[in-house]
Structure formats: C-alpha cells, structure tokens
Design a protein around this motif. Structure first.
Motif, PDB file in Angstrom:
ATOM      1  N   VAL A 125       0.837  -1.200   0.000  1.00  0.00           N
ATOM      2  CA  VAL A 125       0.000   0.000   0.000  1.00  0.00           C
ATOM      3  C   VAL A 125       0.874   1.253   0.000  1.00  0.00           C
ATOM      4  O   VAL A 125       1.805   1.376   0.804  1.00  0.00           O
ATOM      5  N   CYS A 126       0.558   2.191  -0.901  1.00  0.00           N
ATOM      6  CA  CYS A 126       1.414   3.375  -1.046  1.00  0.00           C
ATOM      7  C   CYS A 126       0.799   4.652  -0.472  1.00  0.00           C
ATOM      8  O   CYS A 126       1.446   5.709  -0.477  1.00  0.00           O
ATOM      9  N   THR A 127      -0.430   4.562   0.026  1.00  0.00           N
ATOM     10  CA  THR A 127      -1.183   5.754   0.441  1.00  0.00           C
ATOM     11  C   THR A 127      -0.384   6.745   1.274  1.00  0.00           C
ATOM     12  O   THR A 127      -0.377   7.950   0.993  1.00  0.00           O
ATOM     13  N   TRP A 128       0.300   6.248   2.307  1.00  0.00           N
ATOM     14  CA  TRP A 128       0.980   7.144   3.238  1.00  0.00           C
ATOM     15  C   TRP A 128       2.446   7.383   2.905  1.00  0.00           C
ATOM     16  O   TRP A 128       3.185   7.975   3.688  1.00  0.00           O
ATOM     17  N   TRP A 129       2.861   6.923   1.716  1.00  0.00           N
ATOM     18  CA  TRP A 129       4.255   7.109   1.304  1.00  0.00           C
ATOM     19  C   TRP A 129       4.377   7.978   0.061  1.00  0.00           C
ATOM     20  O   TRP A 129       5.450   8.501  -0.224  1.00  0.00           O
ATOM     21  N   CYS A 130       3.279   8.128  -0.680  1.00  0.00           N
ATOM     22  CA  CYS A 130       3.344   8.887  -1.926  1.00  0.00           C
ATOM     23  C   CYS A 130       3.279  10.389  -1.669  1.00  0.00           C
ATOM     24  O   CYS A 130       3.030  10.834  -0.541  1.00  0.00           O
ATOM     25  N   SER A 131       3.478  11.173  -2.722  1.00  0.00           N
ATOM     26  CA  SER A 131       3.536  12.631  -2.578  1.00  0.00           C
ATOM     27  C   SER A 131       2.229  13.218  -2.070  1.00  0.00           C
ATOM     28  O   SER A 131       2.230  14.242  -1.368  1.00  0.00           O
ATOM     29  N   LEU A 132       1.098  12.607  -2.383  1.00  0.00           N
ATOM     30  CA  LEU A 132      -0.190  13.126  -1.923  1.00  0.00           C
ATOM     31  C   LEU A 132      -0.324  13.069  -0.406  1.00  0.00           C
ATOM     32  O   LEU A 132      -1.106  13.815   0.184  1.00  0.00           O
ATOM     33  N   SER A 133       0.442  12.212   0.243  1.00  0.00           N
ATOM     34  CA  SER A 133       0.370  12.106   1.702  1.00  0.00           C
ATOM     35  C   SER A 133       0.891  13.369   2.377  1.00  0.00           C
ATOM     36  O   SER A 133       0.605  13.616   3.552  1.00  0.00           O
ATOM     37  N   ASN A 134       1.637  14.176   1.632  1.00  0.00           N
ATOM     38  CA  ASN A 134       2.166  15.419   2.190  1.00  0.00           C
ATOM     39  C   ASN A 134       1.066  16.435   2.469  1.00  0.00           C
ATOM     40  O   ASN A 134       1.294  17.442   3.158  1.00  0.00           O
ATOM     41  N   MET A 135      -0.136  16.168   1.953  1.00  0.00           N
ATOM     42  CA  MET A 135      -1.266  17.047   2.211  1.00  0.00           C
ATOM     43  C   MET A 135      -1.820  16.840   3.619  1.00  0.00           C
ATOM     44  O   MET A 135      -2.530  17.700   4.148  1.00  0.00           O
ATOM     45  N   ALA A 136      -1.507  15.710   4.224  1.00  0.00           N
ATOM     46  CA  ALA A 136      -1.962  15.424   5.582  1.00  0.00           C
ATOM     47  C   ALA A 136      -1.032  16.078   6.591  1.00  0.00           C
ATOM     48  O   ALA A 136       0.139  16.337   6.290  1.00  0.00           O
ATOM     49  N   PRO A 137      -1.539  16.347   7.811  1.00  0.00           N
ATOM     50  CA  PRO A 137      -0.665  16.901   8.855  1.00  0.00           C
ATOM     51  C   PRO A 137       0.520  15.973   9.097  1.00  0.00           C
ATOM     52  O   PRO A 137       0.379  14.746   9.027  1.00  0.00           O
ATOM     53  N   ALA A 138       1.682  16.556   9.366  1.00  0.00           N
ATOM     54  CA  ALA A 138       2.899  15.762   9.538  1.00  0.00           C
ATOM     55  C   ALA A 138       2.742  14.684  10.602  1.00  0.00           C
ATOM     56  O   ALA A 138       3.197  13.550  10.414  1.00  0.00           O
TER      57      ALA A 138
END
Length: 199
Positions: free
Chosen positions: A76-89
C-alpha cells in the motif's frame, strides 16, 4: 473485484509466480494467461492482512511450501506517496509507522528469494518515501538487486474525462538478470506538458 480471467490458482505444489498485495490480481491473471503456474492472490480482500503477524504467517506458508520462482509485491502506497504530504505531519508519520510491518515483510520476502536463488519484484511510485527507508536502501545494496522506472502514460493510461495522459512514474526494484525487464521500462516521450494527475 478480482480480475475476471479464465485461470485457476495453484494451491499446492511448485509455482512460478505469487502476487502479494494483489488487489484485483491482474498481474496474477496475466501471468496465468501466459501459461505460468500462479499461486492464490494474497491480499486483504482474500483474507491476508500483511500488516499483521497472522497474515504474514499465512503468506509465508505459501512461499515456503510452494516455492514461487518470483514474488511480486505491491505494498500500500497511500501514506508514502507525494499526496500524503497534504496530511498533517503528525498523522502522516503515525500512519507510516503503522504500516511499517508490511514494508519490512516485503524486504524479508525479497531477501528470502535472494537466498533461495529466486526472484522478486517490488512496485511503488517512483517518488514514494518508502524508497528512502533504511530497509529498502539495504535491500538495494544486495547482490544482483537493481531498479528502474516506467511511466504509465507510455502504456496508454489516460484520464477518462479529459483524455489527457497520466504520467504516474512507477519504480520497480528487482533482482532479474540484466536486460530481462528492460522492455517494460517505458518512459514518457513528452514530460513537459499535456498531462493530468501525478507528475
């Protein structure tokens, strides 16, 4: 849904290919269509939670008893891809830590395949932060291990509404002999403009 194809998973005896984090099992279906003996798709939807010790043990049983020539892994790539940077650190780091067991499992399977003289493939977005983990860096230093990128738009991936191509760069880490996988590493011929989605 699991990919619709006229193929039968091989549940006992030696197999050529096993797909972990199989999703719709399209890789499995394609391999079977080429005449390979393919093990049962291993995925959350088929009863394997590979982020848990129980799920990993079930997968190890297949790997050690059916001895696949190649194991394909698509964690699963959800929390590793560039889009995850939109979530709080804090949330991003929490979820990455939560999903580390499945990443480490992939690395363990890859080293197992190396030790047995067999093959592995790990797929993830090219810009994924997963590749910067020490476990993946260590695996990349293994004898015969290499990696390269491909772009999905080079295979015709397009946005269904606009018709614009999706670039979507993907990295494959593997230990296949030099040159064997070169034909699949197709790159976009127009990386400057005219794309929709991940760049």
């Amino acid at each position: 849904q699991i990919a619709v194809a006229l193929w039968q998973a091989v549940t006992s005896g030696k197999i050529n290919m096993l797909e972990l984090f199989a999703g719709s099992a399209r890789v499995s279906a394609s391999a079977a269509d080429q005449g390979l003996k393919v093990g049962p798709p291993v995925d959350l939807r088929t009863g394997f939670d590979l982020n848990t010790a129980t799920g990993q043990a079930k997968a190890w049983k297949i790997i050690t008893t059916q001895q696949p020539d190649c194991v394909m892994m698509e964690p699963v790539c959800t929390w590793w891809c560039s889009l995850s940077n939109m979530a709080p650190a804090w949330k991003r780091e929490k979820m990455r830590k939560k999903n580390l067991p499945m990443i480490r499992f992939c690395v363990q399977v890859a080293f197992h395949q190396l030790k047995k003289g067999k093959y592995f493939l790990i797929e993830h977005p090219a810009a994924s932060q997963m590749w910067s983990l020490k476990e993946l860096i260590q695996l990349g230093l293994g004898e015969g291990v290499t990696w390269d990128n491909l772009d999905f738009c080079a295979y015709g991936m397009k946005d269904p509404d606009s018709g614009l191509p999706f670039l979507k760069p993907i990295c494959l880490m593997h230990n296949f002999p030099s040159g064997v996988l070169d034909p699949i590493f197709k790159r976009c011929t127009n990386r400057v403009s005219g794309h929709k989605g991940p760049q």
